[in-house]
Design a protein around this motif. Structure first.
Motif, PDB file in Angstrom:
ATOM      1  N   LEU A   7      10.737   4.698   1.132  1.00  0.00           N
ATOM      2  CA  LEU A   7       9.277   4.832   1.160  1.00  0.00           C
ATOM      3  C   LEU A   7       8.666   3.576   1.786  1.00  0.00           C
ATOM      4  O   LEU A   7       8.906   2.461   1.316  1.00  0.00           O
ATOM      5  CB  LEU A   7       8.765   5.035  -0.266  1.00  0.00           C
ATOM      6  CG  LEU A   7       7.286   5.288  -0.472  1.00  0.00           C
ATOM      7  CD1 LEU A   7       6.829   6.534   0.272  1.00  0.00           C
ATOM      8  CD2 LEU A   7       6.997   5.436  -1.968  1.00  0.00           C
ATOM      9  N   LEU A  26       0.516   4.735  -3.984  1.00  0.00           N
ATOM     10  CA  LEU A  26       1.942   4.499  -4.170  1.00  0.00           C
ATOM     11  C   LEU A  26       2.495   5.291  -5.341  1.00  0.00           C
ATOM     12  O   LEU A  26       3.601   5.839  -5.266  1.00  0.00           O
ATOM     13  CB  LEU A  26       2.188   2.998  -4.375  1.00  0.00           C
ATOM     14  CG  LEU A  26       3.635   2.583  -4.603  1.00  0.00           C
ATOM     15  CD1 LEU A  26       4.517   2.984  -3.428  1.00  0.00           C
ATOM     16  CD2 LEU A  26       3.718   1.067  -4.844  1.00  0.00           C
ATOM     17  N   VAL A  30       5.629   7.884  -4.890  1.00  0.00           N
ATOM     18  CA  VAL A  30       6.882   7.686  -5.625  1.00  0.00           C
ATOM     19  C   VAL A  30       7.178   8.890  -6.514  1.00  0.00           C
ATOM     20  O   VAL A  30       8.298   9.416  -6.533  1.00  0.00           O
ATOM     21  CB  VAL A  30       6.811   6.400  -6.471  1.00  0.00           C
ATOM     22  CG1 VAL A  30       7.998   6.317  -7.434  1.00  0.00           C
ATOM     23  CG2 VAL A  30       6.774   5.172  -5.574  1.00  0.00           C
ATOM     24  N   THR A  42      11.505   1.236  -1.989  1.00  0.00           N
ATOM     25  CA  THR A  42      10.145   1.152  -1.453  1.00  0.00           C
ATOM     26  C   THR A  42       9.933  -0.200  -0.787  1.00  0.00           C
ATOM     27  O   THR A  42      10.199  -1.240  -1.386  1.00  0.00           O
ATOM     28  CB  THR A  42       9.111   1.326  -2.579  1.00  0.00           C
ATOM     29  OG1 THR A  42       9.314   2.583  -3.227  1.00  0.00           O
ATOM     30  CG2 THR A  42       7.701   1.273  -2.030  1.00  0.00           C
ATOM     31  N   CYS A  66      14.589   3.024  -8.953  1.00  0.00           N
ATOM     32  CA  CYS A  66      13.708   2.530  -7.895  1.00  0.00           C
ATOM     33  C   CYS A  66      13.865   1.030  -7.684  1.00  0.00           C
ATOM     34  O   CYS A  66      14.110   0.275  -8.626  1.00  0.00           O
ATOM     35  CB  CYS A  66      12.248   2.829  -8.244  1.00  0.00           C
ATOM     36  SG  CYS A  66      11.878   4.581  -8.395  1.00  0.00           S
ATOM     37  N   VAL A  97       3.933   6.080   2.646  1.00  0.00           N
ATOM     38  CA  VAL A  97       3.083   6.019   1.448  1.00  0.00           C
ATOM     39  C   VAL A  97       1.735   6.692   1.692  1.00  0.00           C
ATOM     40  O   VAL A  97       1.131   7.248   0.765  1.00  0.00           O
ATOM     41  CB  VAL A  97       2.875   4.550   1.022  1.00  0.00           C
ATOM     42  CG1 VAL A  97       1.777   4.428  -0.022  1.00  0.00           C
ATOM     43  CG2 VAL A  97       4.166   3.975   0.469  1.00  0.00           C
TER      44      VAL A  97
END
Length: 209
Positions: A7, A26, A30, A42, A66, A97
């Motif tokens: 991302l 965001l 996510v 990310t 993550c 994003v």
């Protein structure tokens, strides 16, 4: 099928912390990718890392799945580092994003198409406006819109294809490889770059309940 999501928050794009539809951009991005990805990396601008780390950790089920990295002006380099940081996978989803409301069905369709054998997959929508060719301020022709498509994200890649793109300094969100197939995109997956875009997205989401 093991899926990794990458991302990207473009430093020149909208602030990933901006609130839309009750939560930061965001957070929505996510949350949407984690519906299909086993792991998510990310990349966000360095000054925003602390805030973005907090946002990512607030997403249900994010946990250890993550990781947040600092990104710079070289998106290909950022993605190369993100690929290295991710665990081995069958499919890599590269996402923006600024497109926080891609439906889970679209994300899964991209991943499944790559797993089925495609080198790269991108969601698209048909062009509905009439497209004119212009030289200066004079119309010189009309383009057949039946052959035009609006490209969205996530772009799905076989890991080896993505690694080759990044090694050559290409941007995997815009410099697509030679053989890219498509799946149906969705109206809510529009890129939010203006207040008007945001208003349209929120209106569409309200209509869907």
């Amino acid at each position: 099928m093991k899926v990794v999501g990458l991302l990207i928050a473009d430093p020149k794009g909208p602030d990933p912390r901006a609130s839309v539809h009750g939560a930061p951009l965001l957070w929505h991005a996510v949350h949407g990718l984690l519906e299909a990805a086993d792991r998510l990396v990310t990349a966000v601008p360095q000054p925003l890392c602390g805030d973005c780390e907090h946002i990512v950790r607030s997403v249900p089920s994010a946990g250890s799945r993550c990781r947040v990295l600092a990104c710079g002006p070289d998106r290909a380099g950022d993605l190369r580092r993100a690929v290295e940081a991710a665990t081995p996978a069958d499919v890599v989803l590269v996402h923006d994003v600024a497109r926080p409301f891609v439906p889970r069905a679209t994300v899964r369709a991209v991943a499944e198409a790559v797993f089925a054998g495609a080198e790269a997959i991108v969601p698209v929508l048909p062009v509905t406006d009439t497209i004119k060719l212009v030289s200066g301020d004079v119309i010189t022709g009309t383009t057949d819109r039946d052959r035009l498509q609006v490209v969205q994200t996530p772009v799905g890649y076989r890991p080896d294809v993505l690694e080759k793109l990044c090694a050559h300094g290409a941007d995997p969100l815009s410099d697509l490889p030679g053989t890219v197939r498509t799946v149906a995109g969705h109206p809510t997956a529009l890129r939010l770059t203006t207040a008007f875009d945001t208003a349209v997205a929120e209106s569409l989401l309200e209509e869907q309940g």
